[in-house]
Design an enzyme around this catalytic site. Structure first.
Site, PDB file in Angstrom:
ATOM      1  N   ASP A  57       0.843  -1.193   0.000  1.00 36.90           N
ATOM      2  CA  ASP A  57       0.000   0.000   0.000  1.00 36.90           C
ATOM      3  C   ASP A  57       0.877   1.241   0.000  1.00 36.90           C
ATOM      4  O   ASP A  57       2.091   1.182   0.242  1.00 36.90           O
ATOM      5  CB  ASP A  57      -0.949  -0.011   1.209  1.00 36.90           C
ATOM      6  CG  ASP A  57      -0.196  -0.135   2.521  1.00 36.90           C
ATOM      7  OD1 ASP A  57       0.552   0.799   2.861  1.00 36.90           O
ATOM      8  OD2 ASP A  57      -0.341  -1.171   3.209  1.00 36.90           O
ATOM      9  N   GLU A 115      21.446 -22.985 -19.132  1.00 37.09           N
ATOM     10  CA  GLU A 115      20.561 -22.099 -18.347  1.00 37.09           C
ATOM     11  C   GLU A 115      21.368 -20.993 -17.655  1.00 37.09           C
ATOM     12  O   GLU A 115      20.914 -19.860 -17.550  1.00 37.09           O
ATOM     13  CB  GLU A 115      19.790 -22.918 -17.312  1.00 37.09           C
ATOM     14  CG  GLU A 115      18.679 -23.756 -17.912  1.00 37.09           C
ATOM     15  CD  GLU A 115      18.041 -24.685 -16.890  1.00 37.09           C
ATOM     16  OE1 GLU A 115      16.810 -24.862 -16.937  1.00 37.09           O
ATOM     17  OE2 GLU A 115      18.782 -25.240 -16.033  1.00 37.09           O
TER      18      GLU A 115
END
Ligand code: DGJ
Length: 731
Positions: free
Chosen positions: A535, A615
């Protein structure tokens, strides 16, 4: 002038670059809300748009004979209580005689340069060039309650902020049982409510619904803004979409119990009231005392949800987030949580960090499990000293080894909590919330410290500031892994227990203020079991917040999509984790995980040693890409090209540089098709006259062609394939 007051008529008009807001104090001092929407002409007076009729069962204020005049039907800026407005009230007041009436009447106006501040609470800020403040005083002459409505008018940002001060000018106590921050009455139109609901590991899922002729409430009673509802809501015209239509947002700058209530009234007007939740809330004001209701940020767009989000993103970045880090490049991090959970020693951590460094990671974050006797999540919280037996070294030694790799060091903490199995609890059992005579409820086997008590906040300040002063720590992940229960403070008398939950927030904010002021170069990341306190209140102190404990990239598409309506990508913590994913068990390509995580503050949350050589090379190149695109990815304009809440085929989103020189489009296919439909997207906000080269095909065409005719992608096959396309201006 952004704020105009005409004392002869009582008209008050606020102007931002593209909007106007008008109110009117009438002859008996009732403050009407007349308008919030696209800019009005200079001198426009909208009193004529009001509608009066005797609609029955809507009473008149004392002394008013005209039966068409009722507070029940007048659109108002802020309501009193018990005097004839039966819609959602902003205020609930208890007078010393037990009566619950407050009749608020206009008592004056002040217009000031710059932005008001809210002592003890996070609030937006701005210079005299950015903002003007309006203070409207309302009084109840019998109770002698003074209510000051505060407005911050940010002209260029198209944001109007609201907050309220309550002062007891009487000789006896007054008790507030509800003290909302703002009311917005929309006289006409039907509105959809867009809100962001969810749960742990699935936060901020966008939901859109027409407002019924009833009261609709979004709320948290958890002591945190919560995973379940976000203190942000949008009212949108039914035909409003990303690129067109009227919409307005209300965002609370508050991290605790809140309510956003909407009511469609008998006459068809829509009221939105936002503020601290009145459930279990009360606040007693002794004579002369004041109470401050937290801030709400309103913004309006006549051009759709994309622009509304952009207004909020810019505003939070420029006027709410105060950290020095908001404009700085954020280091690519590796967090050991999903790599090891609590099963580690210094040697294991070092090997993980060394591998990460080799591939380009800049910051190593040591998560939960490093302190006290924390072998699992049942003990140790509160004892913020390194567990040397478990780690096999001291904290400075560990930090030194990480620094020697050329990496920064970061640490996880959860200061607001205490385990019953801890030294802190053994010494101060009374510091935890508990109701005397009742065994406290636990959550994740832990208790919550009563941060409403100054001695608790002081203790936490001492412990955290020592940790930061004595060690070279560049980053702190501040977690909160349970919600409040047994909210009873031993420091308050029985009559004031309704204050405990808000006092907790005030204590937390005071603590964060001290720490972030004293350590401005530490990068703080908020977290509450993922995104349980995402928030604007927390963003005031911490420039970023861990978005969710769900790191599955396909789930993250929806979580980050919902979050993006109010909050900028630079505030969203987002990491690449292992496949199969630990929360969902789903396997996804590494490239897809990285593209999704790049829409936030990027990092890894797995042991990179376990990857194949191929990877590892991908990781190296992802970090390189992120570094080069970071300013655009974190500070660019964010546009949602699809509706991730409903579209099943693919999800796409775009980031565009402010000077329109570059854009990045990210796209993930959710459901590859046999005999596929075309994947066609239309980029937004490019310069129509400029030419751009797209990285996918190498083709050059105008911004106009890209935005209107769009881009057609080749069929993307396989398991959750994803592409990242850059558009570079060629001249
Ligand atoms: C919840 C957080 O969201 C996780 O990332 C991790 O830090 C755990 N807490 C540790 O307990």
């Amino acid at each position: 002038m952004s704020i105009q007051f005409a004392p002869d008529t009582g008209l008050l008009t606020l102007h931002t670059a593209h909007t106007s807001y008008q109110m009117w104090a009438d002859s008996i001092g009732v403050l009407h809300h007349l308008y919030y929407g696209p800019s009005l002409g200079a001198g426009d007076d909208l009193r004529g748009t009001e509608f009066y009729s005797d609609c029955g069962f809507s009473p008149q204020p004392a002394g008013v004979e005209d039966r068409r005049y009722s507070l029940d039907t007048i659109n108002q800026e802020y309501t009193g209580c018990g005097v004839g407005d039966y819609r959602i009230a902003c205020l609930s007041l208890q007078n010393p005689d037990g009566s619950r009436t407050a009749d608020l009447r206009f008592a004056g106006v002040e217009i000031l340069p710059g932005k008001y501040a809210l002592p003890g609470l996070p609030a937006s800020f701005g210079s005299e060039d950015d903002c003007q403040t309006l203070r409207i005083t309302l009084k109840d002459s019998v109770s002698r309650l003074t209510v000051t409505l505060l407005y911050g008018v940010f002209e260029a940002a198209d944001v109007i902020t609201r907050a309220v001060l309550f002062r007891n000018d009487a000789d006896g106590p007054l008790t507030l049982n509800k003290a909302a921050s703002a009311c917005l009455d929309l006289p006409f139109g039907s509105w959809d409510l867009i809100h962001f609901q969810g749960r742990h590991c699935m936060e901020r899922q966008k939901e859109r619904m027409p407002l019924p002729r009833a009261v609709t409430t979004l709320r948290s009673a958890r002591g945190a803004s919560s995973h379940h509802h976000n203190p942000f809501a949008i009212l949108a015209a039914p035909d409003a979409g990303e690129e067109a239509g009227e919409c307005l947002g209300a965002m609370l700058v508050y991290s605790g119990n809140f309510k956003i209530e909407c009511e469609v009234s008998q006459m068809g007007s829509t009221r939105l009231v936002a503020g601290i939740s009145d459930e279990n809330f009360s606040w007693t004001l002794a004579p002369g005392e004041s109470f401050t209701a937290p801030e709400v940020l309103f913004s309006y767009s006549a051009t759709g949800l994309g622009d509304l989000s952009h207004q909020y993103h810019r505003f939070l970045q420029e006027h709410v987030i105060r950290s020095r880090w908001k404009d700085r490049p954020r280091p690519v991090l590796l967090n050991n949580w999903e790599a090891t959970y609590m099963d580690f020693d210094a040697e294991r951590l070092y090997r993980i960090a060394r591998q990460a460094r080799e591939l380009g990671v800049e910051l190593f974050v040591l998560d939960d499990g490093w302190f006290g006797h924390r072998v699992d999540d049942k003990g140790g919280l509160g004892d913020w000293q390194i567990n040397e037996v478990k780690l096999g070294c001291t904290l400075p030694e560990l930090i030194h080894r990480i620094h020697a790799l050329g990496m920064l060091f970061g640490l996880w903490v959860e200061p607001e909590m205490v385990s019953a199995d801890s030294d802190l609890y053994a010494v101060h059992p009374d510091w935890a919330f508990a109701v005397p005579g009742r065994a406290p409820t636990t959550g994740r086997s832990q208790l919550v410290l009563d941060l409403g008590r100054p001695e608790v906040v002081d203790h936490l300040y001492q412990v955290m500031s020592h940790l930061l002063r004595d060690n070279d720590i560049s980053y702190i992940k501040w977690d909160m892994n349970r919600n409040l229960t047994d909210v009873f403070s031993r420091a308050l008398p029985a009559s004031r227990q309704g204050e405990a939950a808000h006092r907790y927030l005030l204590g937390l904010y005071a603590l964060l203020d001290r720490l972030t002021t004293e350590f401005p170069d530490v990068l703080f990341e908020g977290c509450a079991g993922g995104g349980g306190r995402f928030d604007a209140g927390m963003l005031y102190y911490f420039p970023q917040s861990w978005c969710s404990d769900d790191t599955d990239p396909i789930h993250r598409l929806k979580i980050q999509y919902g979050t993006s309506f109010g909050y900028p990508p630079a505030a969203m913590g987002s990491h690449v984790s292992a496949s199969p994913n630990h929360q969902s068990g789903r396997s996804t390509p590494l490239a897809t995980r990285a593209i999704v995580a790049m829409s936030g503050t990027f990092g890894y949350e797995l042991d990179l040693q376990t990857l194949s050589d191929e990877e590892k090379e991908q990781v190296r190149s992802q970090i390189h890409t992120y570094r080069s695109l970071q300013p655009l990815l974190l500070q660019g304009r964010y546009d949602r090209l699809t509706d991730a809440a409903t579209d099943r085929y693919f999800t796409a989103w775009q980031l565009t540089a402010a000077d329109q020189s570059t854009a990045v489009i990210n796209l993930v296919v959710l459901d590859p098709q046999a005999n596929p439909w075309p994947i066609h997207i239309r980029p937004r906000h490019l310069d129509p006259k400029a030419c751009y080269r797209d990285s996918l095909t190498g083709r050059v065409c105008s911004g106009a062609a890209l935005c209107h005719a769009g881009l057609t992608l080749p069929a993307l096959m396989g398991t959750y394939p994803a592409v990242q396309i850059t558009l570079e201006r060629t001249e």
